[in-house]
Design an enzyme around this catalytic site. Structure first.
Site, PDB file in Angstrom:
ATOM      1  N   SER A  86      39.709  37.450  42.323  1.00 10.20           N
ATOM      2  CA  SER A  86      40.242  36.443  41.392  1.00 10.20           C
ATOM      3  C   SER A  86      41.748  36.502  41.194  1.00 10.20           C
ATOM      4  O   SER A  86      42.303  35.632  40.519  1.00 10.20           O
ATOM      5  CB  SER A  86      39.553  36.571  40.029  1.00 10.20           C
ATOM      6  OG  SER A  86      38.248  36.033  40.086  1.00 10.20           O
ATOM      7  N   LYS A  89      43.587  33.381  41.963  1.00  7.58           N
ATOM      8  CA  LYS A  89      43.741  32.308  40.975  1.00  7.58           C
ATOM      9  C   LYS A  89      45.192  32.155  40.537  1.00  7.58           C
ATOM     10  O   LYS A  89      45.571  31.105  39.998  1.00  7.58           O
ATOM     11  CB  LYS A  89      42.841  32.570  39.769  1.00  7.58           C
ATOM     12  CG  LYS A  89      41.342  32.400  40.041  1.00  7.58           C
ATOM     13  CD  LYS A  89      40.544  32.556  38.754  1.00  7.58           C
ATOM     14  CE  LYS A  89      39.069  32.230  38.957  1.00  7.58           C
ATOM     15  NZ  LYS A  89      38.292  33.348  39.492  1.00  7.58           N
ATOM     16  N   SER A 141      38.916  33.711  33.787  1.00 13.02           N
ATOM     17  CA  SER A 141      38.665  33.805  35.225  1.00 13.02           C
ATOM     18  C   SER A 141      37.511  32.902  35.650  1.00 13.02           C
ATOM     19  O   SER A 141      36.668  33.275  36.477  1.00 13.02           O
ATOM     20  CB  SER A 141      38.362  35.258  35.632  1.00 13.02           C
ATOM     21  OG  SER A 141      38.550  35.452  37.015  1.00 13.02           O
TER      22      SER A 141
END
Length: 376
Positions: A86, A89, A141
């Site tokens: 993640s 991101k 997230s």
């Protein structure tokens, strides 16, 4: 209902792109030497002489850098390519913040709401501001928020093209985005060095900074709202912490990029492929960064982004694209689209596009024929 008849030449040009859309990506040539300096190509620990070495870390790869001065203070396998989880991101947010109106309202698709992994809990029955989706992306997230943002940007394929172009502009050449959420996919990669570059660019963006530094926020629901909190534990535990992003998947293991500001300088630490429980380690690496900043020669540099490349010129005569957010899609079409496979979508586009094309050509032919008769 058609409100405007597109000229045949324009329609032909745009229709030729429908069955196999290709998104123009600016091309940047990767350098032959390690980005940031020769020492950044080392697979082992690189640290300055004359000061104590950085604290030990279980991370396979890491970078400690002074963002303000653009200096790498220490690194270990800085350009090693690993699954980012993640932490990718950060690139999703940085790319799309520049493209999407944060006040735009979006109704997420069922596909977005049903993404696996971490989620903020989007509902296809609710509408959300893009601003809310960015909070969900960087605080919670949310993989569902990542997909909703990608779909709002024109789809996953276009978003991947945009993200990879942004990575190259930043000279983050180790980074290849395959998903907007960071969920593992073959060929996807980043590096500790690249995560530091992306974080530095993000910190300079006021909206990005706001999302990563917010501890708690109210999030809309079909009825009322609920509270979400930032997954970055150091926001509550480390003096001067401003955020950035943590990540984890079984294959990637733990990854993290975080920044803190003290005395007018911001230190960033990025780690990749850690077995977990890294919060105390990161705090120690940040402490080390602040303690040696300005006292030792840097081992590398954080390079500046490349100049903005000119977008590929639009094909002559092509009609401007119309942006439709998921919220504007009729429910029936939304349901049908979610049930399609990639193959049926392609075939459907060709059949529908071909039918419309044939109809417009026939209409054009009929008008020409009718006008010809009136002139006789």
């Amino acid at each position: 209902m058609w409100t405007k008849i597109v000229p045949i030449a324009a329609f032909l040009a745009s229709a030729s792109l429908t069955s196999g859309t290709a998104y123009a990506t600016p091309t940047y040539a990767a350098p032959s030497t390690p980005v940031g300096g020769e020492a950044m190509g080392s697979r082992g620990l690189v640290s300055p002489a004359g000061v104590k070495k950085p604290p030990k870390s279980q991370a396979t790869s890491y970078v400690i850098a002074d963002v303000t001065a653009g200096q790498v203070l220490a690194a270990k396998d800085a350009h090693g390519k690993y699954l980012p989880a993640s932490t990718l991101k950060t690139l999703t947010a940085l790319t799309l913040i520049q493209k999407l109106d944060k006040d735009l309202k979006v109704r997420p698709s069922k596909n977005a709401c049903n993404q696996e992994g971490s989620a903020v809990g989007l509902s296809p029955k609710a509408t959300y501001k893009v601003d809310d989706l960015f909070k969900a992306l960087m605080m919670s997230s949310g993989n569902d928020a990542a997909m909703a943002l990608a779909e709002t940007n024109g789809g996953v394929a276009k978003t991947m093209s945009d993200m990879n172009a942004e990575a190259k502009r930043l000279q983050a050449y180790d980074t290849v985005a395959k998903t907007p959420s960071g969920l593992d996919k073959p060929g996807q990669s980043s590096s500790a060095y690249d995560l530091a570059l992306i974080a530095r660019a993000g910190l300079a963006n006021k909206d990005f900074f706001r999302y990563i530094s917010t501890k708690t926020a109210k999030f809309p629901a079909p009825k009322g709202h609920y509270e979400i909190s930032n997954h970055n534990k150091l926001l509550w535990r480390y003096e001067g912490m401003v955020g950035v992003k943590n990540g984890w998947t079984t294959k990637a293991q733990a990854s993290f990029v975080g920044a803190a500001t003290r005395g007018g300088h911001t230190i960033v630490v990025s780690i990749m492929r850690h077995q977990g429980g890294f919060w105390d380690e990161v705090a120690e690496l940040l402490d080390w960064g602040f303690s040696v900043r300005g006292k030792a020669a840097p081992v590398g540099t954080l390079v500046d982004p490349l100049p903005e490349a000119q977008a590929a010129p639009q094909q002559a005569g092509s009609a401007p694209a119309t942006k439709v957010t998921p919220a504007a899609q009729p429910p029936m079409l939304d349901t049908a689209a979610s049930a399609q496979s990639g193959y049926t979508r392609t075939v459907g586009s060709v059949v529908i596009g071909g039918g419309l094309l044939f109809g417009l050509i026939w209409l054009w032919y009929g008008i020409r024929r009718k006008r010809g008769k009136s002139r006789l």
